[in-house]
Write an enzyme that holds these catalytic residues in place. Structure first.
Site, PDB file in Angstrom:
ATOM      1  N   GLY A  50      44.197  34.186  47.017  1.00  0.00           N
ATOM      2  CA  GLY A  50      43.320  35.346  46.912  1.00  0.00           C
ATOM      3  C   GLY A  50      43.385  35.946  45.522  1.00  0.00           C
ATOM      4  O   GLY A  50      44.326  35.697  44.757  1.00  0.00           O
ATOM      5  N   CYS A  51      42.415  36.754  45.190  1.00  0.00           N
ATOM      6  CA  CYS A  51      42.340  37.325  43.847  1.00  0.00           C
ATOM      7  C   CYS A  51      43.465  38.338  43.619  1.00  0.00           C
ATOM      8  O   CYS A  51      44.189  38.261  42.626  1.00  0.00           O
ATOM      9  CB  CYS A  51      40.974  37.953  43.605  1.00  0.00           C
ATOM     10  SG  CYS A  51      40.435  39.132  44.860  1.00  0.00           S
TER      11      CYS A  51
END
Lengths: 334, 334, 334, 334
Positions: free
Chosen positions: C143-144
């Site tokens: 995920g970012c």
């Protein structure tokens, strides 16, 4: 105290009407109508309007009881509602395009829909039609681009100084309303400039209608979406018919607007931030180049003088209040 | 009518004082002092303040005659001016950091300068010192970060619910003032986030001073510059000493602020846009995670409740006006 | 030349995969799949990708023939597609959350859906799992927020220097994807800051999973939406277990990342604009306050190192190319 | 490998030259000259250019040894430096306005300074002067507005389709350079639009010079500052001399630019975000209204095709490299 209702209270123009009316000393808001948000406290949609006790109601326009109703509804929707309210003897200020045109065929051509209930209305630009507005039952509140453009051009066409105007307008994104779209999606329109409907925007015939009533002028119009929230900056490129000093032009503008409470001709170049949140229109930035092209700049807040503030100004006129009542806040700069 | 003067009227906090005072029903502005812009009409710097007739004057503080003076001057400058004004029997609200500290050594350590004229002052947070402010001759208007942070933490420390708070603040760029710098240059700070003075910001001891007076709490503070014009969003991460429901926390906050005119505890997550241009502080966004970390969010407009609006609120208290007089405008959203 | 396909090519992560792959010297794009835009040239959605000849195709994942497939599909959608592609012997890099968790129950709890096809996958953070990625058939791209947070904390937890971390993250709006919503509507999120899922964000257990594998640390996480297009700035507030100089901390970081091609420990405070459009992660801004709280800042471009760039990095590892191939562009500042 | 030096390497155009040259396969940077930042590593000013080993040097232009020098210096400064470099047999690409004019009197009138060292130079717009550039010793790199405006008008004036053009340009703030000012201060220009030098901008005679060489056309020009970092959007309002279909106009544009590597005529309306960071110019948005006004829109990145990218393109031509070498990165959208 006059009783007013708002139909379409959950959009941005509805929110601005509420912001001004809540603080208006002579007004009681009797209904904030919204089909979509029935029963929802208004601060859930308008987070700046806390502790008002107001809730949206899904109210049938025929059940509204008020002295005056604002219809902040989309074009096409207003024409279905406005006649019913008027029939009951209630005065209306319509913020859509439905009643702005003298000629219904122009409306039908540019808006691409059949008009179901044409009615006589007064075009709600106080700087042009103050006296008519006072007596009107139905006021068609002007479009945002036309307000900025007409005010920037009026003294010129009034004095017959030009026959050819190019209007290059730049608008903030709130002009697109509260409903999200690809064009208004932050990653798309932030750090970007989006020209749209470059020769086909529906505000073109509205600007033409009002300016051509005054003198025969050719109007070209192109709008652009700019990454600002509020504000329209209108750049008028007008080719002058005669040689005239720029100082003389400024004088003409200052005289023309000397008695207007909301139009200020300034010595500087106008910027939208100076009128942010206020009902003022600043006009200035006068320059003439060797092609005898005059540049004039006007700025308004598209949601205020370009929509809801102007509607309140019209309401004040219609109900006999001071024209600036409830509208005297200064712009929010920076 | 009370007569007030502003020293440092050409900065952003000066501009905001003017915006509120021009419309204040009980106030006459007798001087808008600015050394740099002597003789210049105020709208040349504050383009939203048209047609006021006011000009900046390079006036010696010793020549000011008024009931109350706002010193919107930088830290280090206020200490040279404030004593002279007070000596002449004029009450002062100082917007710099010079008079915020109980202990002058703390000031000198964090601000890195010698204090030339320490004086007793009341810390101008009405939610804490309303009664003292009313009687004060010198009010030290709080810093912008401390206002947002202290208001977000007060109910917690009042109830002794935490001993450890991490305050992660996000501020708009107008907090840096009107003078341009590399950090506030649009191409540098737009589309960007800039943490600064991450463990050394001067507002740290100010927050500590006020919270520690109430209970023994460890305060950590880090600010960030965010590409918005106005607004401070304060994220409080508070580790709770006991297990407690989030609903109970919300109830504590609502009770604590139930009589405050400008602090609203909301059920939603606060956003700066809802208080833009207004003197309100919204507090909300309560959540507790499995680490017993409570998150509370507050928002203010850094130039209003974080500076000039709060100064007007203090003035109203000092001069016996209604506390909200001239400050009742709603936030400008969107 | 390796043949690759993208499922979900019309979103922002799809667009970024295309931007890098079009210029990658060893790659041929055999399919840009999109159900919604079948037959549409990619530049109609990705206006920066002109003259590529590529069109979106509504292709059944079972009909894709390629050496490697990127599934840039939403969580919940990936789990329906990925197993079918793997079955056909094609390697997959999945950009959704579906395959990031060691424990499927954690996934189901935080994502609120039943996992239909759990599979073993390698967590695609090269800085942790480079060797495993090289051999993997299925890589779960991180995920970012976790990418920025884990990289900022790794040296600390590796050295067991803290047991308590508060992660306060600020993300650009492109992290919300290409579909417009109220929160991403320009007038709502511009000039504003929006905290969201303040104690309940799904990236919390992902960050925890990876850090807790290394040492026993308590992780608290809160994200905020900031009006920038790209970029995540992660502010790590870590309470240190022992007294240690900030210089020593910096040295530990620089050593830890000395061989990493995309993680740069800098002497300044990181800003997202410095990594805009690039696959770099900058870490810096080290400070320790009197509470023994260490602040560390990391920045990434959420669409690049936080998504598509990291996916290309993983692809390079899986296909035996130089890890930086096609990813060597510098950040776009200003 | 060719050796190049940059004079004025610490500004935005200097930074962009560095960004492209660092990755250029045939170039070695032998000097990044800056008087102000002597000895400072370049990443202190250009935070995206990490780990290059390059430092600014306060180098006398007479001491530079290189095959080609870029002078990214302000107008007035270039004329003092360029002749000395040329004298030593080194080719020069000057990014200032000093050598763009055929007639030195035009320069002196519009720039308001005496030209100390007029020299023959080739106007560095490859789309007009590709062959001359290849052989030139001194190339005057075009201004940012002229690049966008001339490219948008060329096919029209080439075909003699118009005699009257109004150019309304919108530029990002980086066009003002790296030095902060009141106008570029974030709180002033963010959420705002600032028209400037509305009939007196120095790029007016530059646009005129190049268009009038091709056919007799009247050019009016007005620029606006828009709150975006990079990008110029040029709106051309051209009054057509004859009735002509818009499809025919598009065809003329596509043919005219069919062999150009960096000018793409698109079917959609151009937006600056599509060319962000790249050397492309997109032209499109064709429309004709009932006044026979043609609207054409062009977009460029003002720092790339409008400055440094075009300079690299010119360098490639001068040094015999492929014209697109080192410039083939795609735009960064969103």
């Amino acid at each position: 105290m006059a009783e007013v209702a708002i139909v379409g209270a959950s959009g941005y123009t509805g929110g601005e009407l509420l912001r001004f009316l809540i603080k208006h000393p002579n007004i009681e808001i009797v209904a904030a109508a919204s089909r979509k948000h029935d029963g929802v406290p208004i601060h859930k949609i308008h987070p700046h309007l806390q502790n008002t006790g107001l809730k949206f109601k899904n109210i049938d326009p025929e059940d509204i009881d008020a002295d005056l109703v604002f219809t902040a509804t989309p074009h096409g929707a207003s024409m279905k509602i406005v006649p019913k309210i008027l029939e009951r003897g209630i005065r209306v200020i319509d913020l859509s395009g439905d009643y702005r045109f003298d000629n219904v065929e122009v409306y039908e051509k540019w808006y691409g829909i059949k008009h179901e209930h044409p009615l006589d209305a007064v075009y709600g630009l106080p700087e042009l039609y103050r006296d008519e507005i006072k007596k009107a039952d139905l006021v068609a509140n002007p479009g945002c681009f036309p307000t900025g453009a007409i005010l920037a051009c009026l003294p010129l066409v009034h004095k017959n100084l030009t026959k050819m105007i190019v209007i290059d307008s730049k608008t903030g994104v709130s002009g697109a309303g509260i409903n999200p779209s690809h064009m208004t999606h932050f990653p798309e329109c932030s750090d970007n400039i989006i020209p749209y409907q470059i020769t086909t925007h529906r505000h073109t015939p509205e600007i033409e209608q009002e300016l051509k009533k005054i003198s025969d002028v050719q109007v070209s119009f192109t709008p652009h979406l700019i990454p600002i929230i509020r504000g329209i900056l209108t750049t008028v490129h007008a080719f002058l018919e005669e040689n005239i000093d720029v100082e003389k032009i400024e004088k003409i503008y200052k005289e023309y607007y000397s008695n207007e409470p909301f139009v200020i001709v300034i010595d500087e170049t106008p910027e939208p931030s100076a009128v942010r949140g206020s009902n003022y229109c600043h006009i200035g930035g006068f320059g003439i180049d060797k092609n005898n092209r005059l540049v004039v700049i006007s700025v308004i807040d598209n949601l205020v003088k370009g929509a809801s503030g102007q509607a309140i100004q019209n309401m004040n006129l219609m109900l006999g209040f001071d024209e600036t009542e409830g509208l005297d806040n200064l712009g929010l700069h920076p």
